[in-house]
Design an enzyme around this catalytic site. Structure first.
Site, PDB file in Angstrom:
ATOM      1  N   GLY A  21       0.783  -1.232   0.000  1.00 54.37           N
ATOM      2  CA  GLY A  21       0.000   0.000   0.000  1.00 54.37           C
ATOM      3  C   GLY A  21       0.812   1.277   0.000  1.00 54.37           C
ATOM      4  O   GLY A  21       0.261   2.353   0.225  1.00 54.37           O
TER       5      GLY A  21
ATOM      6  N   GLU B 273       4.504  -6.486   1.407  1.00 57.57           N
ATOM      7  CA  GLU B 273       3.891  -6.904   0.140  1.00 57.57           C
ATOM      8  C   GLU B 273       3.639  -5.727  -0.793  1.00 57.57           C
ATOM      9  O   GLU B 273       2.502  -5.435  -1.151  1.00 57.57           O
ATOM     10  CB  GLU B 273       2.541  -7.579   0.410  1.00 57.57           C
ATOM     11  CG  GLU B 273       2.637  -8.805   1.283  1.00 57.57           C
ATOM     12  CD  GLU B 273       1.267  -9.264   1.758  1.00 57.57           C
ATOM     13  OE1 GLU B 273       1.189 -10.381   2.281  1.00 57.57           O
ATOM     14  OE2 GLU B 273       0.298  -8.504   1.610  1.00 57.57           O
TER      15      GLU B 273
ATOM     16  N   GLY C 199       3.054  -3.700  -4.083  1.00 57.09           N
ATOM     17  CA  GLY C 199       2.690  -3.947  -5.477  1.00 57.09           C
ATOM     18  C   GLY C 199       3.047  -2.695  -6.254  1.00 57.09           C
ATOM     19  O   GLY C 199       4.076  -2.585  -6.930  1.00 57.09           O
TER      20      GLY C 199
ATOM     21  N   CYS D   1     -17.703   2.604 -25.773  1.00 54.69           N
ATOM     22  CA  CYS D   1     -19.033   3.189 -25.761  1.00 54.69           C
ATOM     23  C   CYS D   1     -19.561   3.236 -24.343  1.00 54.69           C
ATOM     24  O   CYS D   1     -20.421   2.469 -23.921  1.00 54.69           O
ATOM     25  CB  CYS D   1     -19.938   2.430 -26.711  1.00 54.69           C
ATOM     26  SG  CYS D   1     -19.415   2.742 -28.392  1.00 54.69           S
TER      27      CYS D   1
HETATM   28  C1  LIG Z   1      -3.163  -5.643  -3.451  1.00 51.81           C
HETATM   29  C2  LIG Z   1      -2.435  -6.169  -2.280  1.00 51.81           C
HETATM   30  C3  LIG Z   1      -1.145  -5.690  -1.950  1.00 51.81           C
HETATM   31  C4  LIG Z   1      -0.454  -4.600  -2.720  1.00 51.81           C
HETATM   32  O1  LIG Z   1      -1.041  -3.351  -2.628  1.00 51.81           O
HETATM   33  P1  LIG Z   1      -0.276  -2.090  -3.305  1.00 51.81           P
HETATM   34  O2  LIG Z   1      -1.157  -0.943  -3.014  1.00 51.81           O
HETATM   35  O3  LIG Z   1      -0.167  -2.372  -4.758  1.00 51.81           O
HETATM   36  O4  LIG Z   1       1.043  -2.018  -2.639  1.00 51.81           O
HETATM   37  C5  LIG Z   1      -0.509  -6.281  -0.889  1.00 51.81           C
HETATM   38  N1  LIG Z   1      -1.073  -7.265  -0.156  1.00 51.81           N
HETATM   39  C6  LIG Z   1      -2.309  -7.737  -0.427  1.00 51.81           C
HETATM   40  C7  LIG Z   1      -2.875  -8.829   0.378  1.00 51.81           C
HETATM   41  C8  LIG Z   1      -3.024  -7.206  -1.493  1.00 51.81           C
HETATM   42  O5  LIG Z   1      -4.258  -7.673  -1.760  1.00 51.81           O
END
Ligand SMILES: *Cc1c(COP(=O)(O)O)cnc(C)c1O
Length: 410
Positions: free
Chosen positions: A227, A268, A270, A337
């Site tokens: 996050g 984690e 992303g 559309c």
């Molecule tokens: C989506 C997700 C993330 C990554 O979130 P980001 O905002 O992309 O860093 C990490 N852990 C879990 C369990 C997720 O579902």
């Protein structure tokens, strides 16, 4: 315009030449940026035993997963298919965390059979897991810390009314269920949301876990989720990863002292790893003046990049074909559309039909959320690595649209 902000090339590879070679629209990723982000995170947490579990759903291309693995990170998978993609990319089961939300029991069994760590996110699931596996298969528990944070209501997932995780208020029930089946709990997890700026929010989430940890004697790791916020345009605030590293590492080391054993800290990320690596290139079909606004219609739409419509996400846009033209204000819209405004009220150097536009921050949740809506084909993906362009996904063809359709005689 600053050419760092509006690059014409990536690692010396011209974006316009990629547009010619691979056709548009096209996703382009800068592999060096991904690796640099991994290294920045590793450095920020150098004082603790850190394990990065890249959130595969952000950008699940197998070649990207390989790149991430070579840089020393594992993965977090939210579906059994992502687990399999990870394994195809060469990950050992032990490097994969499986964090599903309300999936079928069959999928949980498959994950256990493959040997990945399962993150349990409901009390019924802990019960079912206990009945089937008892203490034979270590697992993780996803806690909902009741923290409201994140950039948009759709991506705030750790608040009290969120479907994710098990409420921290139900900790007694969690502990009772775990004890009843003598489950071996190896980790505790929170993931509070996306686009979280403030280091304190990560610390608050971590502290909920540190406190809950006293109920579990066999822990091996604490997983603080992802996050982390990235900048979407020049001057935007972004998570100071050094600061998060400093604050959370310090609290984590104190916690390990209290706990009596050193544990691993898992994260984690992303978006943090891949968002800024991505450039989405689309060709302008038309420039349409109306009495109120000037629309730039691109040969793409929400089928290829849904974040602006889904989350009101901001993607910086620039005109690759006319970098030095006079600035004008445009709405950049797609061909779907349905209203699909990719960017509103943007100053771009003058756009002409045929110009190539670049949407930035397209690495995370760009291609991975693309669809075939309006029976459109999904674009190709190119990874720039060590100064070379590599096609890592071919553009779809009409045949791909009809492959699984079954035509009956009528
Ligand atoms: C989506 C997700 C993330 C990554 O979130 P980001 O905002 O992309 O860093 C990490 N852990 C879990 C369990 C997720 O579902």
């Amino acid at each position: 315009m600053n050419s760092n902000q509006h690059p014409q090339d990536i690692q010396g590879v011209s974006l316009l030449s990629l547009a010619d070679q691979y056709e548009l629209p096209l996703y382009v990723y800068d592999g060096e940026k991904i690796v640099n982000q991994i290294h920045a995170m590793q450095e920020a947490f150098a004082s603790v035993p850190l394990k990065i579990k890249y959130a595969t759903k952000a950008l699940p291309n197998i070649s990207v997963l390989k790149l991430v693995r070579n840089a020393g990170a594992g993965i977090d998978a939210v579906s059994i298919e992502e687990v399999r993609l990870g394994m195809l990319a060469g990950y050992e089961a032990s490097e994969i965390m499986y964090t599903p939300s309300g999936v079928s029991w069959k999928e949980i069994e498959e994950a256990v059979d493959l040997g990945v760590m399962v993150n349990l996110d409901s009390i019924p699931l802990i019960r079912e897991f206990g009945e089937k596996y008892g203490n034979r298969v270590p697992a993780c528990i996803r806690i909902n810390p009741h923290i409201m944070a994140g950039g948009n209501s759709k991506i705030s997932v750790g608040h009290k009314h969120s479907k994710f995780g098990i409420s921290i208020e139900q900790i007694d029930q969690i502990v009772q269920t775990v004890e009843k089946y003598q489950l071996s709990i190896a980790g505790l997890h929170v993931h509070t949301g996306s686009d979280i700026l403030d280091a304190e929010v990560f610390l608050r989430g971590a502290k909920v876990l540190f406190d809950a940890a006293k109920h579990f004697k066999e822990l091996k790791f604490i997983d603080c989720g992802g996050g982390f916020k990235v900048a979407y345009k020049a001057g935007d605030p972004f998570t100071d990863i050094q600061e998060v590293g400093r604050i959370v590492s310090k609290a984590f080391l104190e916690f390990c002292e209290d706990y009596g054993r050193p544990l691993e800290l898992w994260l984690e990320p992303g978006k943090f790893l891949v968002s800024e690596s991505g450039y989405f290139l689309a060709k302008t079909n038309l420039v349409k003046e109306t009495p109120t606004v000037t629309f730039v219609g691109v040969d793409s739409g929400l089928n290829h990049l849904i974040r602006p419509m889904m989350y009101d996400a901001y993607h910086d846009v620039y005109n690759l074909s006319n970098p030095n033209g006079p600035e004008r204000t445009y709405h950049i819209v797609g061909y779907i559309c349905e209203t699909d405004t990719l960017a509103a009220d943007r100053k771009l150097s003058e756009v002409r039909a045929g110009d190539v536009l670049v949407l930035k921050n397209a690495g995370a949740y760009g291609f991975s959320m693309a669809s075939n809506y309006n029976s459109r084909l999904r674009p190709a993906e190119v990874l720039i690595w060590k100064g070379q362009a590599h096609l890592i996904r071919k553009r779809e063809e009409f045949e791909d649209l009809v492959r699984h359709q079954v035509q009956i005689e009528l």
